[in-house]
Scaffold this motif. Structure first.
Motif, PDB file in Angstrom:
ATOM      1  N   PHE A  18      -1.491  -1.289  -4.115  1.00 14.67           N
ATOM      2  CA  PHE A  18      -2.552  -0.283  -4.019  1.00 14.67           C
ATOM      3  C   PHE A  18      -1.893   1.102  -3.949  1.00 14.67           C
ATOM      4  O   PHE A  18      -1.062   1.333  -3.069  1.00 14.67           O
ATOM      5  N   GLU A  19      -2.257   1.979  -4.862  1.00 15.94           N
ATOM      6  CA  GLU A  19      -1.660   3.315  -4.922  1.00 15.94           C
ATOM      7  C   GLU A  19      -2.704   4.357  -4.549  1.00 15.94           C
ATOM      8  O   GLU A  19      -3.624   4.649  -5.314  1.00 15.94           O
ATOM      9  N   ILE A  20      -2.554   4.920  -3.339  1.00 15.87           N
ATOM     10  CA  ILE A  20      -3.513   5.910  -2.846  1.00 15.87           C
ATOM     11  C   ILE A  20      -2.972   7.318  -3.081  1.00 15.87           C
ATOM     12  O   ILE A  20      -1.875   7.661  -2.628  1.00 15.87           O
ATOM     13  N   ASP A  21      -3.728   8.114  -3.811  1.00 20.21           N
ATOM     14  CA  ASP A  21      -3.375   9.530  -3.983  1.00 20.21           C
ATOM     15  C   ASP A  21      -4.582  10.259  -4.548  1.00 20.21           C
ATOM     16  O   ASP A  21      -5.587   9.645  -4.902  1.00 20.21           O
ATOM     17  N   ARG A  22      -4.437  11.564  -4.681  1.00 22.77           N
ATOM     18  CA  ARG A  22      -5.523  12.369  -5.231  1.00 22.77           C
ATOM     19  C   ARG A  22      -5.746  12.013  -6.701  1.00 22.77           C
ATOM     20  O   ARG A  22      -4.815  11.639  -7.412  1.00 22.77           O
ATOM     21  N   ALA A  23      -6.979  12.154  -7.128  1.00 24.37           N
ATOM     22  CA  ALA A  23      -7.366  11.725  -8.474  1.00 24.37           C
ATOM     23  C   ALA A  23      -6.541  12.427  -9.559  1.00 24.37           C
ATOM     24  O   ALA A  23      -6.166  11.806 -10.552  1.00 24.37           O
ATOM     25  N   GLY A  24      -6.258  13.706  -9.371  1.00 24.78           N
ATOM     26  CA  GLY A  24      -5.514  14.441 -10.393  1.00 24.78           C
ATOM     27  C   GLY A  24      -4.112  13.897 -10.604  1.00 24.78           C
ATOM     28  O   GLY A  24      -3.620  13.833 -11.741  1.00 24.78           O
ATOM     29  N   VAL A  25      -3.445  13.506  -9.511  1.00 21.58           N
ATOM     30  CA  VAL A  25      -2.087  12.935  -9.603  1.00 21.58           C
ATOM     31  C   VAL A  25      -2.135  11.590 -10.319  1.00 21.58           C
ATOM     32  O   VAL A  25      -1.341  11.315 -11.235  1.00 21.58           O
ATOM     33  N   LEU A  26      -3.084  10.743  -9.925  1.00 19.25           N
ATOM     34  CA  LEU A  26      -3.180   9.414 -10.528  1.00 19.25           C
ATOM     35  C   LEU A  26      -3.568   9.504 -12.009  1.00 19.25           C
ATOM     36  O   LEU A  26      -3.112   8.702 -12.821  1.00 19.25           O
ATOM     37  N   ALA A  27      -4.380  10.494 -12.358  1.00 16.32           N
ATOM     38  CA  ALA A  27      -4.787  10.653 -13.759  1.00 16.32           C
ATOM     39  C   ALA A  27      -3.591  11.041 -14.632  1.00 16.32           C
ATOM     40  O   ALA A  27      -3.414  10.523 -15.745  1.00 16.32           O
ATOM     41  N   PHE A  28      -2.748  11.945 -14.134  1.00  8.59           N
ATOM     42  CA  PHE A  28      -1.540  12.327 -14.867  1.00  8.59           C
ATOM     43  C   PHE A  28      -0.634  11.112 -15.062  1.00  8.59           C
ATOM     44  O   PHE A  28      -0.105  10.854 -16.152  1.00  8.59           O
ATOM     45  N   LYS A  29      -0.479  10.353 -14.014  1.00  3.97           N
ATOM     46  CA  LYS A  29       0.376   9.167 -14.042  1.00  3.97           C
ATOM     47  C   LYS A  29      -0.139   8.155 -15.074  1.00  3.97           C
ATOM     48  O   LYS A  29       0.628   7.601 -15.869  1.00  3.97           O
ATOM     49  N   GLU A  30      -1.450   7.944 -15.065  1.00  4.89           N
ATOM     50  CA  GLU A  30      -2.062   6.995 -15.992  1.00  4.89           C
ATOM     51  C   GLU A  30      -1.839   7.423 -17.438  1.00  4.89           C
ATOM     52  O   GLU A  30      -1.585   6.611 -18.320  1.00  4.89           O
ATOM     53  N   GLN A  31      -1.948   8.726 -17.653  1.00  4.29           N
ATOM     54  CA  GLN A  31      -1.765   9.287 -18.997  1.00  4.29           C
ATOM     55  C   GLN A  31      -0.351   8.982 -19.521  1.00  4.29           C
ATOM     56  O   GLN A  31      -0.169   8.578 -20.670  1.00  4.29           O
TER      57      GLN A  31
ATOM     58  N   VAL B   2       0.853  -1.188   0.000  1.00  7.69           N
ATOM     59  CA  VAL B   2       0.000   0.000   0.000  1.00  7.69           C
ATOM     60  C   VAL B   2       0.890   1.239   0.000  1.00  7.69           C
ATOM     61  O   VAL B   2       1.676   1.441   0.934  1.00  7.69           O
ATOM     62  N   LEU B   3       0.761   2.029  -1.046  1.00  4.59           N
ATOM     63  CA  LEU B   3       1.546   3.258  -1.189  1.00  4.59           C
ATOM     64  C   LEU B   3       0.661   4.428  -0.785  1.00  4.59           C
ATOM     65  O   LEU B   3      -0.289   4.768  -1.478  1.00  4.59           O
ATOM     66  N   LEU B   4       0.957   5.022   0.361  1.00  2.00           N
ATOM     67  CA  LEU B   4       0.174   6.132   0.899  1.00  2.00           C
ATOM     68  C   LEU B   4       0.726   7.439   0.337  1.00  2.00           C
ATOM     69  O   LEU B   4       1.888   7.774   0.574  1.00  2.00           O
ATOM     70  N   GLY B   5      -0.085   8.170  -0.418  1.00  2.00           N
ATOM     71  CA  GLY B   5       0.440   9.330  -1.123  1.00  2.00           C
ATOM     72  C   GLY B   5       1.413   8.852  -2.184  1.00  2.00           C
ATOM     73  O   GLY B   5       2.564   9.251  -2.232  1.00  2.00           O
ATOM     74  N   ALA B   6       0.929   7.968  -3.064  1.00  2.00           N
ATOM     75  CA  ALA B   6       1.801   7.255  -4.008  1.00  2.00           C
ATOM     76  C   ALA B   6       2.553   8.184  -4.944  1.00  2.00           C
ATOM     77  O   ALA B   6       3.650   7.865  -5.394  1.00  2.00           O
ATOM     78  N   GLY B   7       1.970   9.346  -5.265  1.00  2.00           N
ATOM     79  CA  GLY B   7       2.649  10.242  -6.188  1.00  2.00           C
ATOM     80  C   GLY B   7       2.973   9.540  -7.489  1.00  2.00           C
ATOM     81  O   GLY B   7       2.151   8.825  -8.057  1.00  2.00           O
ATOM     82  N   LEU B   8       4.212   9.697  -7.945  1.00  2.00           N
ATOM     83  CA  LEU B   8       4.637   9.100  -9.210  1.00  2.00           C
ATOM     84  C   LEU B   8       5.487   7.855  -8.969  1.00  2.00           C
ATOM     85  O   LEU B   8       6.391   7.540  -9.746  1.00  2.00           O
ATOM     86  N   ASP B   9       5.185   7.145  -7.906  1.00  2.00           N
ATOM     87  CA  ASP B   9       5.844   5.876  -7.569  1.00  2.00           C
ATOM     88  C   ASP B   9       5.635   4.869  -8.703  1.00  2.00           C
ATOM     89  O   ASP B   9       4.532   4.732  -9.229  1.00  2.00           O
ATOM     90  N   THR B  10       6.706   4.152  -9.066  1.00  2.00           N
ATOM     91  CA  THR B  10       6.610   3.167 -10.153  1.00  2.00           C
ATOM     92  C   THR B  10       6.992   1.765  -9.684  1.00  2.00           C
ATOM     93  O   THR B  10       7.358   0.906 -10.485  1.00  2.00           O
ATOM     94  N   ARG B  11       6.907   1.494  -8.396  1.00  2.00           N
ATOM     95  CA  ARG B  11       7.369   0.200  -7.890  1.00  2.00           C
ATOM     96  C   ARG B  11       6.604  -0.973  -8.489  1.00  2.00           C
ATOM     97  O   ARG B  11       7.159  -2.050  -8.652  1.00  2.00           O
ATOM     98  N   ALA B  12       5.330  -0.785  -8.821  1.00  2.00           N
ATOM     99  CA  ALA B  12       4.554  -1.882  -9.427  1.00  2.00           C
ATOM    100  C   ALA B  12       5.088  -2.238 -10.814  1.00  2.00           C
ATOM    101  O   ALA B  12       4.852  -3.340 -11.321  1.00  2.00           O
ATOM    102  N   PHE B  13       5.831  -1.318 -11.430  1.00  2.00           N
ATOM    103  CA  PHE B  13       6.344  -1.509 -12.786  1.00  2.00           C
ATOM    104  C   PHE B  13       7.801  -1.967 -12.808  1.00  2.00           C
ATOM    105  O   PHE B  13       8.237  -2.570 -13.779  1.00  2.00           O
ATOM    106  N   ARG B  14       8.556  -1.642 -11.754  1.00  2.00           N
ATOM    107  CA  ARG B  14      10.002  -1.853 -11.873  1.00  2.00           C
ATOM    108  C   ARG B  14      10.603  -2.796 -10.833  1.00  2.00           C
ATOM    109  O   ARG B  14      11.749  -3.208 -10.990  1.00  2.00           O
TER     110      ARG B  14
END
Length: 301
Positions: A126-139, A104-116
């Protein structure tokens, strides 16, 4: 917990405030990745930096910095973030090797541990953060056609709100061992929000779980306003960290966990600099001297 309105939460991405600090850490991971003596590899980090209008001019290699490692921000501070990345990578890998299958990543930000990270195949991140941060990351991930190594569950919720309730609806199992990270997070939260977070982690964790977080022990944060790291961060990229940190009294979260039966250890970052042979060492008027990395393990009652 009281928090921002949903509209405000949705709008707040990585282009300002605390969200912009996620890009600072990503740029630091990019610089670390390209070093010949790299402590951590993150091939995605520079793509975040290049995708955000606020930081297209930031360096992603130390060779792009005129004064190189003598630069307090892109030399010393970025190396600090590189070291922190490595230390917490190792913590997650040790915890999953010991049986935890939920990260569980609290305030995950731009964490990439699930990928690397080479996590067990049945692990869930589980990556917990505000929707705007996660949306940018997904993009950015979509643009790269990047796929995580394990199951990854973005959890768009503000940590000042009922994040635990949301986590329970997306598959998190409190009866199974888990490993939690609060990397560069707690000093941005009001004291009561930190207390709520630590109490909630304790409530949601089974024996065999682990938690790592970063704390700051300074009695007066503003005493370090003119330190080289904070001064360079304001001057070079316009981020005033001291303006973003919560100025209220901090709870003793390590002591709280110990009282709840966890085993905890507290370390200075400099201990890991010496262990790995690279990273920041103490300096006069050092904004890092109050930083502590806390590791906690929950045992059977």
């Amino acid at each position: 917990m009281a928090g921002t309105t949903p509209q405000h939460t949705e709008a707040e991405g990585v282009d300002g405030g605390v969200g912009l600090t996620a890009l600072l850490v990503a740029a630091s991971r990019a610089i670390e990745t390209h070093r010949h003596d790299s402590l951590a590899q993150d091939a995605y980090a520079e793509h975040f930096v290049r995708a955000a209008p606020a930081c297209t001019h930031w360096p992603v290699r130390i060779e792009e910095v005129p004064d190189g490692d003598d630069n307090p921000l892109w030399g010393r501070f970025a190396r600090y973030f590189g070291l922190r990345t490595r230390v917490l990578d190792d913590f997650v890998l040790r915890s999953t090797a010991a049986g935890a299958r939920q990260v569980v990543l609290l305030g995950a930000g731009l964490d990439t541990r699930a990928f690397r990270l080479d996590l067990p195949s049945d692990c869930v991140v589980f990556e917990i953060d505000r929707a705007g941060v996660l949306a940018f990351k997904e993009q950015v991930f979509t643009g790269l056609s990047a796929a995580p190594e394990v199951k990854r569950v973005p959890v768009p919720v503000d940590l000042r709100e009922d994040w635990a309730g949301v986590l329970g609806t997306v598959g998190f199992d409190p009866a199974a061992p888990s490993v939690w990270l609060a990397e560069g997070l707690l000093f941005y939260l009001p004291g009561p929000a930190e207390t709520y977070l630590v109490d909630t982690v304790d409530r949601l964790t089974a024996a065999g779980s682990a938690l790592a977080f970063e704390a700051k022990l300074e009695k007066d944060l503003l005493a370090y306003r003119d330190s080289p790291i904070y001064t360079a961060t304001r001057r070079l990229i316009g981020i005033d960290l001291l303006d973003l940190f919560d100025k209220g009294p901090r709870p003793d979260s390590a002591g709280t966990l110990t009282a709840k039966g966890w085993s905890t250890s507290m370390h200075t970052p400099f201990e890991f600099t010496r262990r790995h042979g690279r990273g920041p060492l103490p300096e006069p008027h050092d904004a890092l001297e109050g930083n502590r990395w806390v590791f906690a393990h929950k045992h059977a009652p």
